[in-house]
Write a protein that holds these residues in place. Structure first.
Motif, short mmCIF file in Angstrom:
data_model
loop_
_atom_site.label_atom_id
_atom_site.label_comp_id
_atom_site.label_asym_id
_atom_site.label_seq_id
_atom_site.Cartn_x
_atom_site.Cartn_y
_atom_site.Cartn_z
N VAL A 67 4.91 -18.33 46.31
CA VAL A 67 4.39 -18.99 45.11
C VAL A 67 4.31 -17.94 44.03
O VAL A 67 3.71 -16.88 44.22
CB VAL A 67 2.99 -19.61 45.36
CG1 VAL A 67 2.44 -20.21 44.09
CG2 VAL A 67 3.06 -20.65 46.47
N TYR A 68 4.95 -18.22 42.90
CA TYR A 68 4.97 -17.28 41.78
C TYR A 68 4.32 -17.94 40.58
O TYR A 68 4.84 -18.93 40.04
CB TYR A 68 6.41 -16.87 41.47
CG TYR A 68 6.51 -15.87 40.34
CD1 TYR A 68 5.98 -14.60 40.46
CD2 TYR A 68 7.12 -16.21 39.14
CE1 TYR A 68 6.06 -13.69 39.42
CE2 TYR A 68 7.21 -15.30 38.10
CZ TYR A 68 6.68 -14.05 38.24
OH TYR A 68 6.74 -13.15 37.23
N LEU A 69 3.16 -17.44 40.18
CA LEU A 69 2.47 -17.95 39.00
C LEU A 69 3.13 -17.33 37.77
O LEU A 69 2.97 -16.14 37.51
CB LEU A 69 0.99 -17.59 39.04
CG LEU A 69 0.19 -18.13 40.22
CD1 LEU A 69 -1.22 -17.58 40.20
CD2 LEU A 69 0.19 -19.63 40.23
N THR A 70 3.90 -18.12 37.04
CA THR A 70 4.63 -17.57 35.89
C THR A 70 3.75 -17.49 34.65
O THR A 70 3.83 -16.53 33.90
CB THR A 70 5.90 -18.37 35.60
OG1 THR A 70 5.58 -19.74 35.46
CG2 THR A 70 6.91 -18.20 36.72
N SER A 71 2.91 -18.51 34.41
CA SER A 71 2.02 -18.43 33.25
C SER A 71 0.89 -19.45 33.37
O SER A 71 1.03 -20.48 34.02
CB SER A 71 2.79 -18.66 31.94
OG SER A 71 3.17 -20.00 31.82
N ASP A 72 -0.20 -19.13 32.73
CA ASP A 72 -1.30 -20.08 32.56
C ASP A 72 -1.94 -19.77 31.22
O ASP A 72 -2.13 -18.61 30.86
CB ASP A 72 -2.31 -19.99 33.71
CG ASP A 72 -3.03 -18.67 33.81
OD1 ASP A 72 -2.38 -17.62 33.62
OD2 ASP A 72 -4.24 -18.66 34.09
N LYS A 73 -2.19 -20.81 30.47
CA LYS A 73 -2.81 -20.60 29.15
C LYS A 73 -3.78 -21.74 28.85
O LYS A 73 -3.60 -22.87 29.29
CB LYS A 73 -1.76 -20.48 28.05
CG LYS A 73 -0.96 -21.72 27.77
CD LYS A 73 0.03 -21.50 26.64
CE LYS A 73 0.82 -22.78 26.44
NZ LYS A 73 1.73 -22.69 25.32
N LEU A 74 -4.79 -21.38 28.11
CA LEU A 74 -5.83 -22.33 27.72
C LEU A 74 -5.77 -22.52 26.21
O LEU A 74 -5.79 -21.55 25.46
CB LEU A 74 -7.22 -21.81 28.13
CG LEU A 74 -8.38 -22.73 27.81
CD1 LEU A 74 -8.32 -23.99 28.67
CD2 LEU A 74 -9.69 -22.01 28.04
N GLU A 75 -5.67 -23.77 25.78
CA GLU A 75 -5.66 -24.10 24.36
C GLU A 75 -6.84 -24.98 24.04
O GLU A 75 -7.25 -25.80 24.86
CB GLU A 75 -4.37 -24.84 24.00
CG GLU A 75 -3.11 -24.02 24.15
CD GLU A 75 -1.87 -24.84 23.80
OE1 GLU A 75 -1.91 -26.09 23.92
OE2 GLU A 75 -0.87 -24.23 23.40
N ARG A 76 -7.36 -24.81 22.84
CA ARG A 76 -8.42 -25.68 22.34
C ARG A 76 -7.87 -26.48 21.18
O ARG A 76 -7.34 -25.91 20.23
CB ARG A 76 -9.61 -24.88 21.84
CG ARG A 76 -10.46 -24.33 22.91
CD ARG A 76 -11.79 -23.81 22.47
NE ARG A 76 -11.86 -23.20 21.16
CZ ARG A 76 -12.92 -22.61 20.67
NH1 ARG A 76 -14.01 -22.55 21.38
NH2 ARG A 76 -12.92 -22.07 19.48
N ARG A 77 -8.01 -27.80 21.28
CA ARG A 77 -7.58 -28.68 20.19
C ARG A 77 -8.80 -29.35 19.59
O ARG A 77 -9.69 -29.79 20.30
CB ARG A 77 -6.63 -29.75 20.72
CG ARG A 77 -5.36 -29.21 21.29
CD ARG A 77 -4.48 -30.33 21.78
NE ARG A 77 -3.38 -29.80 22.55
CZ ARG A 77 -2.69 -30.49 23.43
NH1 ARG A 77 -2.99 -31.75 23.68
NH2 ARG A 77 -1.71 -29.94 24.09
N LEU A 78 -8.80 -29.44 18.31
CA LEU A 78 -9.90 -30.06 17.59
C LEU A 78 -9.84 -31.58 17.78
O LEU A 78 -8.79 -32.19 17.58
CB LEU A 78 -9.79 -29.72 16.10
CG LEU A 78 -10.83 -30.28 15.18
CD1 LEU A 78 -12.17 -29.62 15.46
CD2 LEU A 78 -10.41 -30.07 13.74
N LEU A 79 -10.96 -32.17 18.20
CA LEU A 79 -11.01 -33.63 18.36
C LEU A 79 -11.83 -34.31 17.28
O LEU A 79 -11.43 -35.35 16.77
CB LEU A 79 -11.60 -34.00 19.73
CG LEU A 79 -10.72 -33.84 20.95
CD1 LEU A 79 -11.45 -34.32 22.20
CD2 LEU A 79 -9.42 -34.60 20.79
N SER A 80 -12.97 -33.73 16.94
CA SER A 80 -13.81 -34.37 15.92
C SER A 80 -14.67 -33.34 15.21
O SER A 80 -14.88 -32.23 15.69
CB SER A 80 -14.69 -35.45 16.54
OG SER A 80 -15.60 -34.88 17.45
#
Length: 164
Positions: A67-80
């Protein structure tokens, strides 16, 4: 009978196949939180987990999966927004890309998102910061569980094509 009738099911056991006894877990950075969570969960299944520092003798033995973890990223999107213009709510999107490879096979590339909504409160910054950490940890746990389920599913499909 009452417990079965209400739909109760034990969680956390995804039935990893007994055919997976040794797995190599690789990543560009092995100190990421997702890597550590996945490593710990795999060891909980009594799997011999090797990393990229494994010796040649260890790698010469039959590795059941890589198993090769190539990438992980966390994004925050504005909802209100509040009426004052401050952010009231975010959507957190955790995107994970990884590869699973079985002996004599090409790697299978996979990607999925884990999504959560997060309400912000500018008056409780410290409490909301702690809550955000807890939500991110929960998202990593869910991501690790999904990767393990996918390993199990891919392994059973691979065994069927190999006639085993």
């Amino acid at each position: 009978m009452t417990i079965a009738g209400c739909g109760f099911k034990l969680r956390g056991d995804y039935g990893l196949p007994v055919g997976i006894e040794q797995l190599q877990l690789l990543a560009l950075q092995k100190n990421t939180p997702l890597y550590r969570v996945l490593w710990k969960q795999l060891q909980g299944y009594k799997i011999d987990v090797l990393d990229n520092t494994a010796s040649g003798a260890q790698l010469e033995s039959e590795i059941d999966a890589i198993v090769y973890l190539t990438s992980d990223k966390l994004e925050r999107r504005l909802l209100s927004l509040f009426s004052t213009g401050q952010v009231a709510e975010y959507e957190l999107v955790y995107t994970i890309k990884y590869q699973v490879q079985f002996p004599s096979e090409d790697p299978q590339e996979m990607e999925f998102d884990v999504t959560r909504e997060y309400q912000d409160d500018p008056d409780a910054v410290l409490a909301k910061s702690r809550e955000l950490d807890l939500i991110q940890n929960e998202m990593r746990q869910e991501a690790a569980n999904r990767i393990i389920r996918q390993i199990a599913s891919s392994h059973s499909s691979w065994r069927q094509t190999k006639g085993g």
